[in-house]
Write an enzyme that holds these catalytic residues in place. Sequence first.
Site, PDB file in Angstrom:
ATOM      1  N   LYS A 158       9.087  23.281  12.590  1.00  6.94           N
ATOM      2  CA  LYS A 158      10.466  22.810  12.500  1.00  6.94           C
ATOM      3  C   LYS A 158      10.510  21.276  12.324  1.00  6.94           C
ATOM      4  O   LYS A 158       9.487  20.612  12.440  1.00  6.94           O
ATOM      5  CB  LYS A 158      11.249  23.243  13.741  1.00  6.94           C
ATOM      6  CG  LYS A 158      11.258  24.769  13.961  1.00  6.94           C
ATOM      7  CD  LYS A 158      11.825  25.532  12.782  1.00  6.94           C
ATOM      8  CE  LYS A 158      12.315  26.924  13.114  1.00  6.94           C
ATOM      9  NZ  LYS A 158      11.285  27.978  13.254  1.00  6.94           N
TER      10      LYS A 158
HETATM   11  C1  PLP Z   1      11.980  29.347  14.032  1.00  9.58           C
HETATM   12  C2  PLP Z   1      13.192  30.167  14.005  1.00  9.58           C
HETATM   13  C3  PLP Z   1      13.610  30.943  15.096  1.00  9.58           C
HETATM   14  C4  PLP Z   1      12.798  31.168  16.338  1.00  9.58           C
HETATM   15  O1  PLP Z   1      12.302  30.066  16.936  1.00  9.58           O
HETATM   16  P1  PLP Z   1      10.985  30.179  17.846  1.00  9.58           P
HETATM   17  O2  PLP Z   1      10.964  28.854  18.521  1.00  9.58           O
HETATM   18  O3  PLP Z   1       9.832  30.404  16.937  1.00  9.58           O
HETATM   19  O4  PLP Z   1      11.182  31.297  18.802  1.00  9.58           O
HETATM   20  C5  PLP Z   1      14.796  31.628  15.002  1.00  9.58           C
HETATM   21  N1  PLP Z   1      15.550  31.582  13.907  1.00  9.58           N
HETATM   22  C6  PLP Z   1      15.189  30.868  12.837  1.00  9.58           C
HETATM   23  C7  PLP Z   1      16.086  30.842  11.649  1.00  9.58           C
HETATM   24  C8  PLP Z   1      13.990  30.154  12.829  1.00  9.58           C
HETATM   25  O5  PLP Z   1      13.644  29.468  11.754  1.00  9.58           O
END
Ligand code: PLP
Length: 376
Positions: A184
């Site tokens: 992210k």
């Molecule tokens: C990364 C992501 C998640 C989940 O996040 P985690 O920290 O990996 O549990 C949920 N929704 C979207 C759209 C994502 O890109």
Amino acid sequence: MSQPFLPFTRPSIDEDTIAGVAAVLRSGWITTGPQAQAFEAALSAHCGGRPVRVFNSGTATMEVALRVAGVGAGHEVITTPLSWVATANVVLETGARPVFVDVDPATRNIDLMQVERAIGPATRAVIPVDLAGLPVDRDRLYDIAARHRLRVVEDAAQSFGSAWRGRPIGATGDFVSFSFHANKNITSVEGGALVLPDDVDPALVERYRLQGVARSGFDGMDVDVLGGKFNLTDVAARVGLGQLKRLDEFTARRRELARHYFDVFDVDAGCDLPVMDFENCNWHMFQIVLPAGVERAAFMAAMKERGIGTGVHYPAMHLFSLYRAMGYGPGMFPHAERIGRGIVTLPLFPAMTADDVERVCAAVTASIAAVRGGAR
Ligand SMILES: *Cc1c(COP(=O)(O)O)cnc(C)c1O
């Protein structure tokens, strides 16, 4: 003249953060503690002073938000089929049913007109997703939510650093969920944060975060809800604090690189490009949709041979076995299905150069030609 492999993303962790992590490890307190609290305070400042609680994943934040919102068995939650599968899995975790509606083919985000049509007596909440960081229209979204008395859990996992009407995502709205997974825009290696609405007691969220435990006095302990094991470690929180300081720099750099993609991308290659938004979007990803007839796996292999990493974010999730077993299937959401078949994430991360962007664009043109020509 072989060049180093270019992955589709790579975190930028600075030396100050690495030294900070070493200091936490030496401090004698490594799991949830002062660093997690400091991270919450800094995130709250970013979100206009709203209460924020950190978690060990973005998935956990959404699951807790739904539970706190009272979503459970017999309820429906409307969401998009074009997201990371966590978005709908958390609905199943609560015992509720995910109700998918198709996406807008231009933004690739949930089609708000379809949301309105899918609302029924069992609908309790909507989970919009800001795919690639492009915000769902918050004005229309909250107009619908208010008229139908629905809760909103914004899956803003990809839109940390994005904005709506000049305010950061997270500064307004109902529940807002962020992820700090390694891929992210800022990371705590793994982690997440939940921004809370005014009508929710942060202490309840804290209980759902850790086994439902409420402590009082020196030795008092009670458990009144079934909580999970979702707390963020201080080691992770220290990484997040180091990253948060650099958010504006990262976002600005991503926007510059995205602009460069539009400048040099070969429009004759026949790909769909993302919406050109340099005001709201944090450019979490730069995603193209391949022209019909260019097989994605062959394209990705051709890119890899040219030293370029790509990703798929995401196949339409209603076609996964788990969701087909609930009655979903092909043909139900044609835009999401077409995009899910052809979407490819190209490299975009702050440490990339303009030359890297040009190299990717040249490789895209060559790879499409090679796949069309039957060779790689
Ligand atoms: C990364 C992501 C998640 C989940 O996040 P985690 O920290 O990996 O549990 C949920 N929704 C979207 C759209 C994502 O890109």
